[in-house]
Write a protein that holds these residues in place. Structure first.
Motif, PDB file in Angstrom:
ATOM      1  N   ASN A 172       0.871  -1.170   0.000  1.00  0.00           N
ATOM      2  CA  ASN A 172       0.000   0.000   0.000  1.00  0.00           C
ATOM      3  C   ASN A 172       0.905   1.215   0.000  1.00  0.00           C
ATOM      4  O   ASN A 172       2.127   1.076  -0.196  1.00  0.00           O
ATOM      5  CB  ASN A 172      -0.921  -0.016   1.229  1.00  0.00           C
ATOM      6  CG  ASN A 172      -2.188   0.810   1.028  1.00  0.00           C
ATOM      7  OD1 ASN A 172      -2.294   1.614   0.103  1.00  0.00           O
ATOM      8  ND2 ASN A 172      -3.166   0.619   1.896  1.00  0.00           N
ATOM      9  N   THR A 276      -9.393  -9.363  10.989  1.00  0.00           N
ATOM     10  CA  THR A 276      -9.203  -7.918  10.970  1.00  0.00           C
ATOM     11  C   THR A 276      -8.015  -7.526  11.822  1.00  0.00           C
ATOM     12  O   THR A 276      -7.658  -8.219  12.782  1.00  0.00           O
ATOM     13  CB  THR A 276     -10.462  -7.188  11.481  1.00  0.00           C
ATOM     14  OG1 THR A 276     -10.228  -5.782  11.487  1.00  0.00           O
ATOM     15  CG2 THR A 276     -10.825  -7.631  12.894  1.00  0.00           C
ATOM     16  N   SER A 277      -7.393  -6.409  11.473  1.00  0.00           N
ATOM     17  CA  SER A 277      -6.327  -5.842  12.298  1.00  0.00           C
ATOM     18  C   SER A 277      -6.868  -4.736  13.193  1.00  0.00           C
ATOM     19  O   SER A 277      -6.096  -4.041  13.848  1.00  0.00           O
ATOM     20  CB  SER A 277      -5.194  -5.297  11.413  1.00  0.00           C
ATOM     21  OG  SER A 277      -5.707  -4.397  10.443  1.00  0.00           O
ATOM     22  N   ASP A 281      -8.685   1.565   8.674  1.00  0.00           N
ATOM     23  CA  ASP A 281      -8.987   1.268   7.272  1.00  0.00           C
ATOM     24  C   ASP A 281      -9.938   0.071   7.129  1.00  0.00           C
ATOM     25  O   ASP A 281     -10.218  -0.362   6.017  1.00  0.00           O
ATOM     26  CB  ASP A 281      -7.700   1.036   6.456  1.00  0.00           C
ATOM     27  CG  ASP A 281      -6.937  -0.205   6.870  1.00  0.00           C
ATOM     28  OD1 ASP A 281      -7.169  -0.693   7.991  1.00  0.00           O
ATOM     29  OD2 ASP A 281      -6.108  -0.677   6.077  1.00  0.00           O
ATOM     30  N   GLU A 282     -10.425  -0.458   8.258  1.00  0.00           N
ATOM     31  CA  GLU A 282     -11.455  -1.494   8.245  1.00  0.00           C
ATOM     32  C   GLU A 282     -12.573  -1.042   9.188  1.00  0.00           C
ATOM     33  O   GLU A 282     -12.425  -1.138  10.412  1.00  0.00           O
ATOM     34  CB  GLU A 282     -10.895  -2.845   8.693  1.00  0.00           C
ATOM     35  CG  GLU A 282      -9.900  -3.432   7.716  1.00  0.00           C
ATOM     36  CD  GLU A 282      -9.380  -4.788   8.171  1.00  0.00           C
ATOM     37  OE1 GLU A 282      -9.317  -5.695   7.325  1.00  0.00           O
ATOM     38  OE2 GLU A 282      -9.044  -4.941   9.350  1.00  0.00           O
ATOM     39  N   SER A 361     -14.842  -9.544   4.371  1.00  0.00           N
ATOM     40  CA  SER A 361     -13.721  -8.613   4.355  1.00  0.00           C
ATOM     41  C   SER A 361     -14.254  -7.192   4.477  1.00  0.00           C
ATOM     42  O   SER A 361     -15.131  -6.780   3.707  1.00  0.00           O
ATOM     43  CB  SER A 361     -12.910  -8.756   3.058  1.00  0.00           C
ATOM     44  OG  SER A 361     -11.967  -7.690   2.953  1.00  0.00           O
ATOM     45  N   HIS A 363     -11.998  -4.613   4.509  1.00  0.00           N
ATOM     46  CA  HIS A 363     -10.879  -3.788   4.043  1.00  0.00           C
ATOM     47  C   HIS A 363     -11.399  -2.740   3.064  1.00  0.00           C
ATOM     48  O   HIS A 363     -11.983  -3.071   2.039  1.00  0.00           O
ATOM     49  CB  HIS A 363      -9.844  -4.682   3.368  1.00  0.00           C
ATOM     50  CG  HIS A 363      -8.637  -3.955   2.851  1.00  0.00           C
ATOM     51  ND1 HIS A 363      -7.604  -3.571   3.680  1.00  0.00           N
ATOM     52  CD2 HIS A 363      -8.308  -3.538   1.612  1.00  0.00           C
ATOM     53  CE1 HIS A 363      -6.685  -2.962   2.954  1.00  0.00           C
ATOM     54  NE2 HIS A 363      -7.083  -2.929   1.706  1.00  0.00           N
ATOM     55  N   THR A 364     -11.168  -1.455   3.394  1.00  0.00           N
ATOM     56  CA  THR A 364     -11.700  -0.381   2.547  1.00  0.00           C
ATOM     57  C   THR A 364     -10.651   0.232   1.632  1.00  0.00           C
ATOM     58  O   THR A 364     -10.999   1.001   0.758  1.00  0.00           O
ATOM     59  CB  THR A 364     -12.311   0.739   3.413  1.00  0.00           C
ATOM     60  OG1 THR A 364     -11.332   1.202   4.346  1.00  0.00           O
ATOM     61  CG2 THR A 364     -13.520   0.229   4.176  1.00  0.00           C
ATOM     62  N   SER A 365      -9.369  -0.047   1.848  1.00  0.00           N
ATOM     63  CA  SER A 365      -8.277   0.412   1.006  1.00  0.00           C
ATOM     64  C   SER A 365      -8.103   1.926   1.061  1.00  0.00           C
ATOM     65  O   SER A 365      -8.865   2.684   0.464  1.00  0.00           O
ATOM     66  CB  SER A 365      -8.464  -0.021  -0.455  1.00  0.00           C
ATOM     67  OG  SER A 365      -7.367   0.436  -1.244  1.00  0.00           O
ATOM     68  N   PRO A 372      -6.905  -6.975   0.185  1.00  0.00           N
ATOM     69  CA  PRO A 372      -6.781  -7.650   1.479  1.00  0.00           C
ATOM     70  C   PRO A 372      -6.249  -9.071   1.341  1.00  0.00           C
ATOM     71  O   PRO A 372      -6.820  -9.896   0.623  1.00  0.00           O
ATOM     72  CB  PRO A 372      -8.215  -7.649   2.010  1.00  0.00           C
ATOM     73  CG  PRO A 372      -9.082  -7.568   0.796  1.00  0.00           C
ATOM     74  CD  PRO A 372      -8.311  -6.791  -0.225  1.00  0.00           C
ATOM     75  N   LYS A 374      -6.432 -11.273   3.516  1.00  0.00           N
ATOM     76  CA  LYS A 374      -7.371 -12.214   4.141  1.00  0.00           C
ATOM     77  C   LYS A 374      -8.266 -12.884   3.105  1.00  0.00           C
ATOM     78  O   LYS A 374      -8.615 -14.054   3.244  1.00  0.00           O
ATOM     79  CB  LYS A 374      -8.213 -11.496   5.190  1.00  0.00           C
ATOM     80  CG  LYS A 374      -9.088 -10.382   4.659  1.00  0.00           C
ATOM     81  CD  LYS A 374      -9.934  -9.747   5.746  1.00  0.00           C
ATOM     82  CE  LYS A 374      -9.131  -8.941   6.715  1.00  0.00           C
ATOM     83  NZ  LYS A 374      -8.523  -7.724   6.125  1.00  0.00           N
TER      84      LYS A 374
END
Length: 457
Positions: A172, A276-277, A281-282, A361, A363-365, A372, A374
């Motif tokens: 990223n 998820t982390s 961003d999520e 997921s 993840h919004t990037s 992602p 994942k």
């Protein structure tokens, strides 16, 4: 006053950083290892300014190099257990980084700006010690980006002095992640953008996770070195479990499934899994809201199963979301949904993905051009996916209606959960597509790109 403190802090950190980087280092080039047929094999350093155990792509790089006979030093924090093969492979050495003092970790925006330079100084000192003294010089260094500060400048100087060729592996952009915390127009975001684009020029080769990211590197960064797309693919420990009975047998043994074992055995519950982390961003509130709406609808439609949502991962926002979930449970708003968190071993996580009904997921990037990991793992286990799809690179990973579905709001996610669990044949069709996708493996992608680059194939 605050701006003056920030300026002083950055001036001091810049001065001390230069002093540290100008200290002498062990710069004699190392000798290449040799394979069984006498062919020279490279020594490779892999640097991740993060937890090695939660950096699967960098671990996969290390394992791929080692399997081809190369020697690897993987440098990073040891906060969780890495892949078991990393620990057992004689060609791989873990070089742990010392963590910065805990008081420098903060979610407060003003303190983040003030503590940032101090945190960078600690990281510069520890990185320089590892790269310039602890480890022997290598032919190649693969650096995970982000984080870019201070990784890129320390790696660039070290590689220059040691005659090591630098590979930046772009997951990223550091400045786009910083913008989530400070806003896109913040001066530090602009400085970060300049820094990342400037020190990226020192790399001999660039790897990136999507074609869309490669286009940004080419058009906006004006990089002169080759840019190669190396898509993430699952490792071999992720594989589908085709027997439904075997999947159910694993699920009922999970401690997190204990309250719902009878429902799972009778088919009255389905397992949804998300990794998820717990970072900005999520937006995990999307899933919580969707599960709440699903629960309300399922109370009026007996044909809809109970959902056990198993959430894996660690991160800074976890406690905030867990308090919200607990409040919803206390209010009786999750009667048809049970949410549990888990931290699993590598093998148990792979089995959970292969045994669950659906992956999610969030993840919004931050950049719009990353993907992602994942979801890659879920496909490796043959698990169909629903995910946030409002970013450019999403179609490079998911084929809509074939192996997964995309959503852009909690309401859309609720509709997908209702549809897929109400009409199991649609979920079965997505699972078939995900199982077909599982045939695409990491080594198949890595060998002709990174393996050829490093002279290992």
């Amino acid at each position: 006053m605050i701006e003056s403190l920030i300026s002083i802090a950055f001036c001091l950190s810049s001065l001390l950083t230069l002093i540290i980087l100008l200290l002498p280092s062990q710069c004699e080039p190392s000798k290449k290892a040799k394979g069984g047929n006498g062919t020279p094999r490279p020594n490779v350093q892999i640097l991740v300014l993060g937890d090695i155990g939660r950096s699967p792509r960098m671990q996969y790089h290390a394992l791929s190099v080692a399997r081809k006979g190369g020697k690897v030093d993987i440098i990073g924090y040891q906060e969780s257990d890495p892949h078991p093969e990393i620990l057992s492979d004689p060609n791989i050495t873990i070089v742990p980084l010392r963590p910065h003092p805990p008081f420098l970790q903060t979610s407060n925006k003003i303190l983040f700006i003030l503590y940032g330079p101090l945190k960078v100084l600690f990281q510069v000192a520890y990185l320089w010690k590892c790269l310039a003294y602890t480890t022997a010089p290598a032919q190649w260094m693969i650096v995970q980006n982000p984080p870019s500060i201070p990784t890129l400048v320390v790696a660039s100087v070290s590689c220059f002095l040691r005659h090591t060729r630098l590979i930046i592996d772009w997951h990223n952009f550091g400045y786009s992640i910083l913008a989530l915390k400070l806003g896109p127009n913040h001066p530090l975001v602009k400085v970060s953008t300049w820094y990342e684009r400037t020190f990226a020029q020192s790399a001999s080769v660039h790897l990136c996770v999507t074609d869309a990211m490669g286009s940004v590197l080419k058009d906006k960064f004006n990089l002169r070195a080759p840019i190669l797309t190396l898509h993430d693919r699952p490792a071999n420990h992720f594989h589908p479990i085709l027997d439904p009975g075997e999947r159910k047998k694993f699920l009922v043994t999970l401690p997190e499934a204990e309250p719902l074992r009878q429902l799972l055995e009778s088919g009255g519950a389905e397992v949804l899994v998300s990794s998820t982390s717990w970072t900005p961003d999520e937006d995990f509130s999307v899933l919580i809201e969707a599960l709440q709406q699903y629960s309300e609808q399922a109370e009026n439609e007996p044909c809809l199963p109970h959902i056990l949502a198993v959430i894996t991962g660690k991160g800074p926002q976890k406690e905030m979301y867990m308090r919200r979930i607990a409040a919803l449970e206390a209010e009786g708003k999750l009667k048809k949904v049970t949410i549990r968190t888990a931290w699993l071993t590598v093998q148990d996580y792979a089995q959970l993905l292969a045994s669950a009904s659906l992956g999610v997921s969030l993840h919004t990037s931050s950049s719009g051009v990353d993907l992602p990991m994942k979801v890659v793992d879920m496909f490796g286990a043959g698990l169909p996916v629903v995910g946030w799809n409002r970013f450019k690179a999403w179609p490079e990973l998911v084929t809509e209606g074939v192996n997964g579905m995309g959503f852009g709001s909690a309401a859309e996610l609720t509709d997908q959960l209702v549809t897929l669990f109400k009409y199991p044949q649609q979920l079965d069709r997505l699972r078939t597509g995900a199982q077909r996708e599982s045939g695409r493996r990491w080594e198949d992608e890595w060998d002709p790109i990174a393996g050829t680059l490093l002279g290992l194939t």
